[in-house]
Write an enzyme that holds these catalytic residues in place. Structure first.
Site, short mmCIF file in Angstrom:
data_model
loop_
_atom_site.label_atom_id
_atom_site.label_comp_id
_atom_site.label_asym_id
_atom_site.label_seq_id
_atom_site.Cartn_x
_atom_site.Cartn_y
_atom_site.Cartn_z
CB SER A 271 2.88 100.78 76.52
OG SER A 271 3.30 100.83 77.83
CG HIS A 412 4.62 96.22 78.78
ND1 HIS A 412 3.31 96.60 78.93
CD2 HIS A 412 5.30 97.32 78.37
CE1 HIS A 412 3.20 97.88 78.64
NE2 HIS A 412 4.38 98.35 78.29
C1 GTR Z 1 5.95 102.52 81.96
C2 GTR Z 1 4.71 103.18 82.51
C3 GTR Z 1 3.50 102.52 81.93
C4 GTR Z 1 3.57 102.36 80.44
C5 GTR Z 1 4.97 102.02 79.95
C6 GTR Z 1 5.20 102.25 78.46
O1 GTR Z 1 7.11 103.04 82.51
O2 GTR Z 1 4.75 103.07 83.91
O3 GTR Z 1 2.34 103.25 82.32
O4 GTR Z 1 3.06 103.46 79.81
O5 GTR Z 1 5.94 102.76 80.59
O6 GTR Z 1 4.65 103.15 77.85
O7 GTR Z 1 6.01 101.50 77.91
#
Ligand code: GTR
Length: 433
Positions: A271, A412
Site C-alpha cells: 500500500s 487490500h
Molecule cells: C489509503 C490510501 C491508499 C493506500 C492506503 C494504505 O487510504 O488512499 O493510497 O496508501 O491508504 O496505505 O493502506
C-alpha cells in the site's frame, strides 16, 4: 515548561483536525469505478526524450533518458532529498543467535540521526536464517504500527515514535503499547521466509516520519532544514520520499554486515509502503529486486486512468506524502511528464513484481497491470522479456517474468499467498549466482 507543553498539545490537536478534514475532502471527491468512464489518454513514451530525440540504444537509456525520468520523478512527485549533512551513527541494540526457538539470528540496529540540534532514531529489526550459507539474501520492508507488531517475539524493542491511534489494536494517545505485539504477524510470515533461506528486515515507518500532515515539523525533514527554513521547498521530499530514504539508510547498514548479502536485497512494501518500496528501488539502485503489493495511486497504478483513487484525491487526503509540486497535477494528469510505468522502468533491468488484489478497486488493479506491461519495452532494450502477458491474468494465476504480476482474490492486504509468490520470484532471481 507547562505552557509550552499546552501549546504543543493545542497545535497537535489543530493539525490532527486539519488532517481529518483533508481526509474528508479527499474522500468526497467521487472516485470512478466504471471502466467505460476511464477517459481517453495517451501514455508518455519512455523512449522519447524531452528534447524530442528518441532513445535508440541502451547507452541512450542508461546515460540520458533514465536520469531525465528520475529527475522528473524527484522534482514533480516524490521530492528531492535536500543537500546537507546530518550525522548518522549505527548502534547494535541487541543480538540473539537463538531467536524464535532457535530458528533465527535476531539483530536490532538503532540508527541515530542528528543535525540542527535535533535527533531521531530509527530501529532496524533483522531476522536471519540459521544453518544456511552466508551471506544471506534479505527482504526489507517498512511496517505500519511498530516492529514489535510483526511477530510475537517478546524481545522486539517497542517504538516510542508517534503511532496512529487504533483502539482496536490498543494504540491510544499516539503511543504504541504492548497490546499490539504480534498483531500484524499475518502480514509478516517470518518463519516461512527464514525456512526458505531469506532474512527479513523491517523498520517502523513512523520512526522516520510520522504519517500525518504536521507541516513537516516532526520527523527527518527538520534535520535537513537550512537556517530559517520551516518546510520543504516545493520540489523537496514529502513523507514517502523520507520513508524511502530510511530504507536506503538500512541498505547502508547491510553493506557493512558480513552475514548479509548486500547484492541480494529485495525491497518490499504494501500500500503506501508499496509506493515507498517502488520509490526506494527507483532512487537507490543497490536494491536488487523490488516488490509492490497493492501500491495503487502514486505507486504502480497509472495516474492517467483516473480509476479509484486519483492524484487529486490522494493529494487532498494525504497532502504530506508527495512534494508540493505534485499538487499541480490534481485533475491535470495529462500534464505529468511521466506516468507510473516509467517509475517501474527505472528498476530495469532489475526484477520487479507488481501485485494487485481483486477487491482492491481503489488501487486500480488494471492500472497496475498496464503500468507493468507498458514497462516491458525498456526491459527489452536490456534483452529481457519484461512482463510476459498482454492481458491481465485471471485471479491467482501469477505471470512470471523479469517483471512479474499477479492479481490475488480478496481484499487490500498482504497475505501468505502474496509472500509465497515473492519467495518464488526471489528464488528465480536472487538465488541464482
Ligand atoms: C489509503 C490510501 C491508499 C493506500 C492506503 C494504505 O487510504 O488512499 O493510497 O496508501 O491508504 O496505505 O493502506
Amino acid at each position: 515548561m507547562k505552557t509550552s507543553f499546552n501549546f504543543i498539545a493545542v497545535l497537535l490537536t489543530i493539525l490532527l483536525i486539519a488532517e481529518c478534514s483533508h481526509k474528508a475532502i479527499g474522500q468526497n471527491i467521487k472516485a470512478n469505478y466504471d471502466e467505460s468512464n476511464v477517459p481517453a489518454y495517451s501514455l508518455p513514451d519512455p523512449f522519447m526524450m524531452s528534447d524530442g530525440t528518441r532513445v535508440k540504444t541502451l547507452d541512450d537509456w542508461v546515460k540520458k533518458r533514465r536520469p531525465e525520468i528520475l529527475a522528473f520523478f524527484k522534482s514533480e512527485m516524490y521530492g528531492k532529498i535536500p543537500e546537507g549533512h546530518i550525522d548518522v551513527i549505527y548502534e547494535t541494540l541487541g543480538e540473539s543467535r537463538v531467536a524464535l526457538e532457535g530458528l533465527a539470528i535476531r539483530k536490532e540496529i538503532r540508527v541515530h540521526f542528528s543535525a540542527n540540534n535535533r535527533d531521531l532514531q530509527m530501529d532496524i529489526l533483522i531476522y536471519l536464517p540459521k544453518d544456511v550459507p552466508q551471506p544471506v539474501p534479505v527482504f526489507i520492508g517498512m511496517n505500519f504500527y511498530g516492529n514489535h507488531t510483526i511477530c510475537e517475539d517478546p524481545e522486539i524493542t517497542r517504538t516510542h515514535s508517534w503511532a496512529r491511534n487504533n483502539e482496536a489494536i490498543g494504540i491510544k494517545n499516539y503511543m504504541a503499547s504492548e497490546a499490539p505485539r504480534g498483531i500484524r504477524a499475518g502480514r509478516w510470515p517470518v518463519k516461512e521466509i527464514l525456512k526458505r533461506g531469506y532474512g527479513l528486515a523491517t523498520i517502523y515507518y513512523g520512526d522516520v516520519d510520522p504519517d500525518f500532515d504536521d507541516g513537516f515539523q516532526n520527523g527527518i525533514h527538520t534535520l535537513f532544514y537550512k537556517s530559517g527554513q520551516t518546510k520543504p521547498a516545493p520540489d523537496e521530499w514529502g513523507s514517502i520520499g523520507a520513508w524511502a530514504w530510511g530504507l536506503s539508510r538500512a541498505m547502508d547498514y547491510f553493506v557493512t554486515d558480513p552475514e548479509i548479502d548486500q547484492n541480494k536485497i529485495a525491497v518490499i512494501g504494501h500500500s503506501r509502503l508499496g509506493k515507498t518500496a517502488l520509490w526506494a528501488g527507483a532512487a537507490d539502485e543497490r536494491f536488487a529486486l523490488v516488490i509492490s503489493n497493492d501500491s495503487g495511486c502514486g505507486g504502480a497504478a497509472l495516474s492517467r486512468r483516473r480509476f479509484g483513487e486519483t492524484v487529486a484525491i490522494i493529494n487532498t487526503s494525504f497532502p504530506h506524502w508527495f512534494c508540493g509540486n505534485f499538487k499541480k497535477y490534481n485533475n491535470n494528469e495529462d500534464k505529468l511528464p511521466f506516468d507510473q510505468h516509467m517509475l517501474i522502468a527505472l528498476m530495469a533491468p532489475r526484477p520487479v513484481y507488481i501485485a494487485s488484489a481483486q477487491d482492491d478497486r481503489w488501487a486500480d488493479p488494471k492500472g497496475e497491470f498496464l503500468s507493468a506491461k507498458n514497462t516491458s519495452p525498456v526491459y527489452k532494450l536490456f534483452g529481457l522479456e519484461g512482463l510476459p502477458a498482454d492481458q491481465i491474468p485471471p485471479v491467482n494465476q501469477p505471470v512470471a517474468g523479469t517483471i512479474s504480476y499477479h492479481i490475488r482474490s480478496g481484499e487490500h492486504d498482504i497475505t501468505l499467498y502474496d509472500w509465497e509468490q515473492y519467495l518464488n520470484f526471489a528464488d528465480t532471481f536472487l538465488k541464482k549466482d
